[in-house]
Write an enzyme that holds these catalytic residues in place. Structure first.
Site, PDB file in Angstrom:
ATOM      1  N   HIS A 180       6.407   9.879   3.676  1.00  0.00           N
ATOM      2  CA  HIS A 180       7.726   9.929   3.027  1.00  0.00           C
ATOM      3  C   HIS A 180       7.511   9.989   1.500  1.00  0.00           C
ATOM      4  O   HIS A 180       6.510   9.462   1.008  1.00  0.00           O
ATOM      5  CB  HIS A 180       8.493   8.660   3.444  1.00  0.00           C
ATOM      6  N   ASN A 182       8.372   8.384  -1.007  1.00  0.00           N
ATOM      7  CA  ASN A 182       8.125   7.148  -1.759  1.00  0.00           C
ATOM      8  C   ASN A 182       6.775   6.514  -1.459  1.00  0.00           C
ATOM      9  O   ASN A 182       6.414   5.523  -2.089  1.00  0.00           O
ATOM     10  CB  ASN A 182       9.202   6.099  -1.442  1.00  0.00           C
ATOM     11  N   LYS A 183       6.035   7.048  -0.493  1.00  0.00           N
ATOM     12  CA  LYS A 183       4.793   6.363  -0.096  1.00  0.00           C
ATOM     13  C   LYS A 183       3.616   6.811  -0.966  1.00  0.00           C
ATOM     14  O   LYS A 183       3.791   7.587  -1.898  1.00  0.00           O
ATOM     15  CB  LYS A 183       4.531   6.619   1.387  1.00  0.00           C
ATOM     16  N   ASN A 184       2.413   6.357  -0.651  1.00  0.00           N
ATOM     17  CA  ASN A 184       1.248   6.658  -1.494  1.00  0.00           C
ATOM     18  C   ASN A 184       0.984   8.154  -1.635  1.00  0.00           C
ATOM     19  O   ASN A 184       0.528   8.616  -2.671  1.00  0.00           O
ATOM     20  CB  ASN A 184      -0.013   5.994  -0.949  1.00  0.00           C
ATOM     21  N   MET A 185       1.212   8.890  -0.575  1.00  0.00           N
ATOM     22  CA  MET A 185       1.124  10.359  -0.646  1.00  0.00           C
ATOM     23  C   MET A 185       2.226  10.922   0.236  1.00  0.00           C
ATOM     24  O   MET A 185       2.715  10.250   1.148  1.00  0.00           O
ATOM     25  CB  MET A 185      -0.255  10.859  -0.198  1.00  0.00           C
TER      26      MET A 185
END
Ligand SMILES: *Cc1c(COP(=O)(O)O)cnc(C)c1O
Length: 360
Positions: A180, A182-185
């Site tokens: 998603h 907003n996540k790290n990648m």
């Protein structure tokens, strides 16, 4: 006032945009060769274990439960301090989520509480890893092996974190990741499931695409109603480009986290989460605990600073029976996530820190 400072802001460099545009122009935009390349790269990242990509971590968890054959009458033990996609997917399979409390310091699932709740219907444990404090995999898998339970790790928040020097996903049973924005990648939307062997990988391919099995004679068969969770090539191409920069981006996240820790360590009303040195974090989020959260959120809003709450405990939603889990409740009432993304400047971080230090 300096704001607004966003809580999260995905950063796609020009090379990634160009690469995605090339796929868009190629004439093949849904699942194909880029999905295979993305999966191969993720597998290399996860210690050569097989990885299959899907449209979200939620889909990965749903497929993981199906892969384990979990359904009506089964129980899955999970932590009340988590994201509601976890119990939702358990319920969607017809199984029952059994909520246990979290550790009062690390917020990880309390493995002693898990052991105490294992019964004849228990089939699996679904723990969530938190940025900065991972579930103790040695203790988790010792328990799972001993009680013959499957494990589905919710690693949505910790892509690139390491436990005792090895990346999350490289050891264990089933592990799900989220891509998603907003996540790290990110792959815009997307997720991945790490599995144990080629047979499980094949089964995921069937589960994620209609239940279609390709027969030796070139025809196809549908043995059960599968889902439609295949990731398009455009998304896979973006994910592949993001995987290339994951380490450097996580290094920048660690710098931001260190600035927050330094700036907030002696601020009254703020409790920093413990940071165990042997568990390297990828800091998708920077969670802290605040006294008087409503006033804090109002003050940050006024200062133009985006703040998240990850997460309210799951057993407070109407569909989940409220249980008495004091530690989950304690976190649920105090936790906030500070802005954490690649577009933050050092000035932005200093502004967030000094605004918090000035009180709420
Ligand atoms: C974001 C998140 C998920 C779900 O990820 P999606 O890819 O959006 O389905 C699951 N668990 C946790 C802890 C998350 O933060």
């Amino acid at each position: 006032m300096k704001g607004p400072i966003k809580f999260a802001s995905p950063l796609l460099d020009e090379a990634t945009v160009e690469a995605a545009a090339d796929v868009l122009r190629s004439g093949h935009i849904t699942s194909g060769v880029w999905v295979e390349r993305f999966e191969a790269a993720l597998s290399e990242f996860c210690g050569a274990r097989p990885v299959r990509v899907v449209t979200s971590a939620t889909a990965a968890m749903e497929i993981a439960l199906q892969l384990c054959g979990i359904g009506r009458g089964d129980e899955v033990i999970t932590c009340a301090q988590s994201f509601f996609a976890v119990p939702n997917m358990i319920v969607k399979q017809g199984a029952t989520p059994v909520f246990v409390d979290c550790d009062p310091l690390t917020r990880n699932i309390d493995l002693a509480a898990v052991a105490a709740r294992i019964g004849p219907r228990t089939r699996a444990i679904m723990p969530t890893h938190w940025p900065g404090s991972l579930v103790d995999l040695d203790a988790l898998y010792a328990l799972a092996r001993d009680r013959k339970l499957r494990v589905i790790e919710d690693a949505a928040l910790v892509m690139g974190s390491t436990f005792n020097g090895r990346p999350i996903g490289a050891i264990g049973d089933l592990v799900s990741f989220s891509f998603h924005p907003n996540k790290n990648m990110t792959s815009i939307e997307g997720g991945a499931l790490v599995v144990n062997d080629a047979d499980e990988a094949k089964r995921v391919e069937v589960l994620r695409f209609h239940g279609i099995e390709r027969l030796a004679d070139g025809t196809r068969d549908v043995g059960f109603p599968g889902g439609k969770f295949n990731l398009p090539d455009v998304n896979a191409r973006i994910g592949l480009a993001q995987l290339d920069v994951l380490d450097s981006e996580n290094a920048r996240r660690a710098e931001i986290a260190a600035s927050y820790r330094a700036g907030l360590s002696s601020v009254g009303g703020i409790t920093l989460m413990p940071q165990s040195p042997d568990r390297a974090s990828s800091f998708h989020l920077f969670p802290v605990l605040v006294d008087g959260r409503e006033a804090f959120l109002a003050r940050m809003k006024e200062a133009g600073i985006g703040i998240g709450v990850h997460y309210r405990r799951n057993d407070e939603y109407p569909m989940y029976r409220k249980s008495h889990l004091p530690n989950a409740e304690w976190f649920s009432e105090r936790v906030v996530s500070l802005p954490m993304h690649l577009c933050l400047t050092d000035d932005d971080v200093a502004y967030v820190t000094s605004t918090i230090a000035s009180g709420w």
